[in-house]
Design a protein around this motif. Sequence first.
Motif, PDB file in Angstrom:
ATOM      1  N   VAL A  64     -21.590 -11.700 -32.809  1.00  0.00           N
ATOM      2  CA  VAL A  64     -21.156 -11.909 -31.290  1.00  0.00           C
ATOM      3  C   VAL A  64     -20.286 -13.371 -31.415  1.00  0.00           C
ATOM      4  O   VAL A  64     -20.588 -13.970 -32.152  1.00  0.00           O
ATOM      5  CB  VAL A  64     -22.311 -12.459 -30.743  1.00  0.00           C
ATOM      6  CG1 VAL A  64     -22.259 -13.221 -29.219  1.00  0.00           C
ATOM      7  CG2 VAL A  64     -23.276 -11.300 -30.438  1.00  0.00           C
ATOM      8  N   ALA A  65     -19.155 -13.190 -30.383  1.00  0.00           N
ATOM      9  CA  ALA A  65     -18.327 -14.456 -30.649  1.00  0.00           C
ATOM     10  C   ALA A  65     -18.180 -14.981 -29.189  1.00  0.00           C
ATOM     11  O   ALA A  65     -18.422 -14.097 -28.162  1.00  0.00           O
ATOM     12  CB  ALA A  65     -16.828 -13.762 -30.959  1.00  0.00           C
ATOM     13  N   TYR A  66     -18.488 -16.124 -28.979  1.00  0.00           N
ATOM     14  CA  TYR A  66     -18.623 -16.932 -27.710  1.00  0.00           C
ATOM     15  C   TYR A  66     -17.387 -16.659 -26.902  1.00  0.00           C
ATOM     16  O   TYR A  66     -17.323 -16.949 -25.569  1.00  0.00           O
ATOM     17  CB  TYR A  66     -18.917 -18.141 -27.905  1.00  0.00           C
ATOM     18  CG  TYR A  66     -20.417 -18.368 -28.520  1.00  0.00           C
ATOM     19  CD1 TYR A  66     -21.532 -17.396 -28.314  1.00  0.00           C
ATOM     20  CD2 TYR A  66     -20.569 -19.288 -29.418  1.00  0.00           C
ATOM     21  CE1 TYR A  66     -22.649 -17.430 -28.890  1.00  0.00           C
ATOM     22  CE2 TYR A  66     -21.941 -19.239 -30.151  1.00  0.00           C
ATOM     23  CZ  TYR A  66     -22.781 -18.485 -29.858  1.00  0.00           C
ATOM     24  OH  TYR A  66     -23.902 -18.357 -30.470  1.00  0.00           O
ATOM     25  N   HIS A  67     -16.330 -16.340 -27.349  1.00  0.00           N
ATOM     26  CA  HIS A  67     -15.008 -16.042 -26.599  1.00  0.00           C
ATOM     27  C   HIS A  67     -14.068 -15.478 -27.693  1.00  0.00           C
ATOM     28  O   HIS A  67     -14.326 -15.320 -28.601  1.00  0.00           O
ATOM     29  CB  HIS A  67     -14.338 -17.097 -25.847  1.00  0.00           C
ATOM     30  CG  HIS A  67     -13.576 -18.014 -26.566  1.00  0.00           C
ATOM     31  ND1 HIS A  67     -13.938 -19.087 -27.288  1.00  0.00           N
ATOM     32  CD2 HIS A  67     -12.119 -18.161 -26.915  1.00  0.00           C
ATOM     33  CE1 HIS A  67     -13.005 -19.898 -27.826  1.00  0.00           C
ATOM     34  NE2 HIS A  67     -11.846 -18.996 -27.465  1.00  0.00           N
ATOM     35  N   TYR A  68     -12.774 -14.825 -27.116  1.00  0.00           N
ATOM     36  CA  TYR A  68     -11.936 -14.366 -28.070  1.00  0.00           C
ATOM     37  C   TYR A  68     -10.400 -14.584 -27.561  1.00  0.00           C
ATOM     38  O   TYR A  68     -10.223 -14.394 -26.478  1.00  0.00           O
ATOM     39  CB  TYR A  68     -12.097 -12.526 -28.048  1.00  0.00           C
ATOM     40  CG  TYR A  68     -11.020 -12.301 -29.162  1.00  0.00           C
ATOM     41  CD1 TYR A  68     -11.338 -12.210 -30.644  1.00  0.00           C
ATOM     42  CD2 TYR A  68      -9.877 -11.752 -28.761  1.00  0.00           C
ATOM     43  CE1 TYR A  68     -10.450 -11.773 -31.427  1.00  0.00           C
ATOM     44  CE2 TYR A  68      -9.203 -11.238 -29.688  1.00  0.00           C
ATOM     45  CZ  TYR A  68      -9.325 -11.224 -31.348  1.00  0.00           C
ATOM     46  OH  TYR A  68      -8.468 -10.759 -32.047  1.00  0.00           O
TER      47      TYR A  68
ATOM     48  N   GLN B 144      -5.791 -18.257 -18.633  1.00  0.00           N
ATOM     49  CA  GLN B 144      -4.503 -18.098 -18.260  1.00  0.00           C
ATOM     50  C   GLN B 144      -3.292 -18.092 -19.186  1.00  0.00           C
ATOM     51  O   GLN B 144      -2.365 -17.537 -19.053  1.00  0.00           O
ATOM     52  CB  GLN B 144      -4.029 -19.295 -17.008  1.00  0.00           C
ATOM     53  CG  GLN B 144      -5.080 -19.193 -15.811  1.00  0.00           C
ATOM     54  CD  GLN B 144      -4.904 -20.519 -15.089  1.00  0.00           C
ATOM     55  OE1 GLN B 144      -4.871 -21.495 -15.414  1.00  0.00           O
ATOM     56  NE2 GLN B 144      -4.929 -20.323 -13.695  1.00  0.00           N
ATOM     57  N   ARG B 145      -3.431 -19.089 -20.077  1.00  0.00           N
ATOM     58  CA  ARG B 145      -2.490 -19.428 -20.908  1.00  0.00           C
ATOM     59  C   ARG B 145      -2.516 -18.409 -22.119  1.00  0.00           C
ATOM     60  O   ARG B 145      -1.185 -17.879 -22.667  1.00  0.00           O
ATOM     61  CB  ARG B 145      -2.876 -20.803 -21.755  1.00  0.00           C
ATOM     62  CG  ARG B 145      -1.766 -21.782 -22.030  1.00  0.00           C
ATOM     63  CD  ARG B 145      -2.400 -23.213 -22.471  1.00  0.00           C
ATOM     64  NE  ARG B 145      -2.868 -23.017 -23.819  1.00  0.00           N
ATOM     65  CZ  ARG B 145      -4.046 -23.514 -23.957  1.00  0.00           C
ATOM     66  NH1 ARG B 145      -5.018 -23.883 -23.131  1.00  0.00           N
ATOM     67  NH2 ARG B 145      -4.872 -23.222 -25.185  1.00  0.00           N
ATOM     68  N   LEU B 146      -3.689 -17.871 -22.742  1.00  0.00           N
ATOM     69  CA  LEU B 146      -3.703 -17.051 -23.770  1.00  0.00           C
ATOM     70  C   LEU B 146      -4.133 -15.856 -23.809  1.00  0.00           C
ATOM     71  O   LEU B 146      -4.119 -14.925 -24.471  1.00  0.00           O
ATOM     72  CB  LEU B 146      -4.462 -17.910 -24.860  1.00  0.00           C
ATOM     73  CG  LEU B 146      -4.346 -19.176 -25.426  1.00  0.00           C
ATOM     74  CD1 LEU B 146      -5.055 -19.832 -26.100  1.00  0.00           C
ATOM     75  CD2 LEU B 146      -2.831 -19.382 -26.066  1.00  0.00           C
ATOM     76  N   GLY B 147      -4.654 -15.703 -22.374  1.00  0.00           N
ATOM     77  CA  GLY B 147      -5.365 -14.250 -22.137  1.00  0.00           C
ATOM     78  C   GLY B 147      -6.668 -14.277 -22.691  1.00  0.00           C
ATOM     79  O   GLY B 147      -6.910 -13.136 -22.963  1.00  0.00           O
ATOM     80  N   SER B 148      -7.437 -15.256 -22.990  1.00  0.00           N
ATOM     81  CA  SER B 148      -8.759 -14.992 -23.786  1.00  0.00           C
ATOM     82  C   SER B 148      -9.820 -14.693 -22.762  1.00  0.00           C
ATOM     83  O   SER B 148      -9.611 -14.642 -21.568  1.00  0.00           O
ATOM     84  CB  SER B 148      -9.011 -16.642 -24.212  1.00  0.00           C
ATOM     85  OG  SER B 148      -8.019 -17.363 -24.929  1.00  0.00           O
ATOM     86  N   ILE B 149     -10.731 -13.974 -23.592  1.00  0.00           N
ATOM     87  CA  ILE B 149     -11.691 -13.191 -22.679  1.00  0.00           C
ATOM     88  C   ILE B 149     -13.180 -13.739 -23.216  1.00  0.00           C
ATOM     89  O   ILE B 149     -13.420 -14.328 -24.182  1.00  0.00           O
ATOM     90  CB  ILE B 149     -11.737 -11.766 -22.982  1.00  0.00           C
ATOM     91  CG1 ILE B 149     -11.722 -11.343 -24.376  1.00  0.00           C
ATOM     92  CG2 ILE B 149     -10.472 -11.120 -22.382  1.00  0.00           C
ATOM     93  CD1 ILE B 149     -12.085 -10.127 -24.729  1.00  0.00           C
ATOM     94  N   THR B 150     -13.892 -13.366 -22.264  1.00  0.00           N
ATOM     95  CA  THR B 150     -15.525 -13.851 -22.672  1.00  0.00           C
ATOM     96  C   THR B 150     -16.484 -12.532 -22.558  1.00  0.00           C
ATOM     97  O   THR B 150     -17.619 -12.789 -22.465  1.00  0.00           O
ATOM     98  CB  THR B 150     -16.051 -14.910 -21.529  1.00  0.00           C
ATOM     99  OG1 THR B 150     -15.652 -14.375 -20.300  1.00  0.00           O
ATOM    100  CG2 THR B 150     -15.630 -16.082 -21.962  1.00  0.00           C
ATOM    101  N   GLY B 151     -15.855 -11.475 -22.136  1.00  0.00           N
ATOM    102  CA  GLY B 151     -16.346 -10.051 -21.874  1.00  0.00           C
ATOM    103  C   GLY B 151     -16.082  -8.944 -22.831  1.00  0.00           C
ATOM    104  O   GLY B 151     -14.716  -8.592 -22.579  1.00  0.00           O
TER     105      GLY B 151
END
Lengths: 490, 463
Positions: free
Chosen positions: A357-361, A15-22
């Motif tokens: 591979v990064a575990y999130h971005y 929500q805060r940063l728009g971070s993703i996991t896919g």
Amino acid sequence: MAVNLKLSEVPSREQRLGSITGYDGSLKDLATQGCAGCLRNKQRGFQTVSNCAHIHCINQLAGLEGTLVVDHAPVGCAGAQICFTSVKSRVPAPPGALQHAKVISSAIGESDTVFGALDKLRETVIAANERHNPREIYIATSCVSAIIGEDVNSVCTELSEELGKPVVMAQAEGLKSKIWASGFDAYCHAASRARLIDTKKRNNTVNFVGFSNLGKQYVEPLLARLGLELICLTATASVEDFERACSSVASWGQCGAQSSYLCSALEEKCGVKYFQSHLPYGGVGFERFFLDLGRYIGKEDEAKQVIAEEKEKYRETIEKAKKILAGKRAFVALGASFAYEYTRLLYELGVEVPHAVAYHYDPKLDNPDESEKIAAATDVIELNLDVETSVNDGQVMETRQLIKKYNPDVIITRGHDANIIASSFGIPAYACEIGLILMGYRGLALFATTLADTLANTNLQKQIAKHYKQPFTEKLENTAPHSFYKEVAV
Amino acid sequence: MACSEQSRVACGIGGFYTALAIESVLPILHSGPGCLFNVAGVLALANGRQSAITYYESSIPSTNFCEEDVIFGGVERLRNLTAKALEYYKTDLVIIVDGCTAEIVGDDIEEVANDFADSETPVIFASLPGFKGNNVWGHSQILNAIVDQYLTKPSKGVQKGLVNIFGVLPYYDPFWLGTLEQLENLLTDIGLTPNIIYGPGKGIEAVNQIPDAEFNLLVGPWVDLDIVEKLKVKFGTPYLHYPCVPVGATEIAAFIRAVSEYAKLDSEKTEAYIKKNEDRYYSYLWRFNRMGGVMFPQKFYVNASASAAVSFTRFLINDVGLIPQKIFISENVPEEHHAQIEKWLREPKYDGIKDYEIVFTDDGGLCDVEIKGLKSTDLELTRACLFGTTWDELTAKNNGFPFVSISAPYGDRAVVNKSYFGYDGGITFFADLYNDCIYKFLGSGSVANIDVQPEAALGADAC
């Protein structure tokens, strides 16, 4: 985006940063889209277990000196905490010097899920306070406390007054975020609310925010050359350490995931400059970071001198390892920052990286100055860094298919089981260091040398793989990496 | 007032480790993203660096229950996940389990399991919300699910000498694998055919044999009692309940005689087996006895699971010759079992017997608080040993007490095939206790400059 410590809870990274996991593509594309604010997350139709914010919020809070954490959850939600504290009995400190991590469960039971558990929570906090008399108390929320709608914040307000000490909520429900690093934010937010004060002065100290102070003996002399003293806001940091940190000249963190929120809070609330665009790992990272710091305090010449000396000190060792590592291929599976930090380090050593591979971005972090990019995006802009990459929240079946596809010489990883996959294919895994111990040319030399040793004899992995029966079907074996994305029903 | 800290248990969903202990049985989790790691932390990682047999833990399919599922329910996602898992994993049995969140929002996992009734691989379910119980309860739910939903056919006929083994809780008992291997060897040696479902090379074939056993052997004070009783009703299999995993010569001899008598084995052969092994055991102890140098503190505390507490307290009194001070059983044992556990703990007799307290609690930290509060000069001078979990290891260090880990979480050292079972286990325990004593106490004959040691490292008072 600036932090707001007035709020009792912090929104998730998504929500805060728009971070993703896919995501799958290239680092350049990922960073470009991230910077433009148009990054989209990919959903999965098939997934495996991940990790949660709750665990990581509590382990950080319980690691601080003088704290006690009440886990407002069923009893098992504090189960993994022993993983982070069992080392204490082996630390070479005299008996009595170290105490148990204090994590007390409110042990929410079946009837509590119907009638509420706030009275039980109150009782638990009071009993825990009587037993341990800590300087401050944190109450961590959980999936269950959230679903049954517990008003934990009002209990915190009441008990702060009643007990005469800070009782602070740490919003740490595992179901709120797919990114376990959101738990670090919950820790940073709660600890910042309890411990940060605007002293309105600057001392010659500099803050490091991270898991541990391991390796500080190598970093302190370098900072001393700039006239700076190191304060570690890591496990065991005391209230006094935090107080002193509020007057520091600058902060940096081990990575964007664990450290950015606290560093940003220090900048926002106390005016402590946060250096986040250049992480100090490897020669390239260290030179940029140390120059930034030197320039900021008006000691650019001294910084250049230190850099030159360090470079020369480890030149021969690094060159020797580079010869052994030439032509090798390393697959990287690490957290949001370290995936790309290690990619850069490997390039510096002349090692090919077929995939990271990064575990999130995180497309951005919490620092108030939004013109400063995250470290990976900065590297894309400044160094033209690129690598084929994907983002998954510890989805080992995705990582497995990628490792199988690329069949690298080594896996560079840490936690989250990519090492097990490596082993199943007869590939050695390098368990990499993070934080102060990896900093600078010394860190690069350490990495290069131990990586060369790892590749020197891989008999164990070969033998294990020869005897391991893969428990997956032909269908999976023939499934291309990233095909789990496609299975989402529209 | 309630204060529950230093957790030595996982929550109910930790029962999935019992599924993972059976080769090619795949649990599917309908729970939060971190539930597995929270369980793995206390049952595997910090519990002897254990890991799964067939499927590595991180490869376990999970819906990773999230906020949207609270609103819309996660049943559809679970159904899709199960279908995919059946396509991707080689498996003999799938067990769908759920956690707190799915239970509270009312997701029906039974319905999902039933949707796969025609699947070639059986799909069963077990509800394991953490707010209903801990991992010991979860373990029971898994075994009950297997017996109720999978073992649906009657026995094909009793196989003479076939014995199912229950009572050793995989993973939670850190020594389970080594113990079961040794128990299997022992029972085979005395003429029985043990049937163990856990560990490599067992799997679904062993599960299928459960109804055909001549009898069930329960080793342990209370875990799995519900299962052997259920099997008695369902398949008419009688059971022998032995109170503990036997550690050391006294207990193992009693155990062998009890099993031998129950199974009507040749008593001469049994006695010859005991004689041969006792001679070997006491030959080792005799050599050990001559090491000298450091004495064990005679007094001891236990802070462990009921199973470990009964096994080791009996051994420590019978064979090691120590004096119990207080036994903390910190796994929240249901009250109905307290009296029987207490009776078994108090069975061993010794010269100069003294009364001691047995505490049933869910508060792992109680022992630490009480030991910290000990101010008696007597204890300062004579010291005590502490046997428990890795949580207690720091308590022991801070108080200068010798320590041996006997219960989950064992610690982050590798446990591999270690076990304190039987004759060899007893000898190993003597060595482990001795080794920690010499680590913590210097003998007065030591030729070493003690001035360089921090005072506390010499075993000086830290209470």
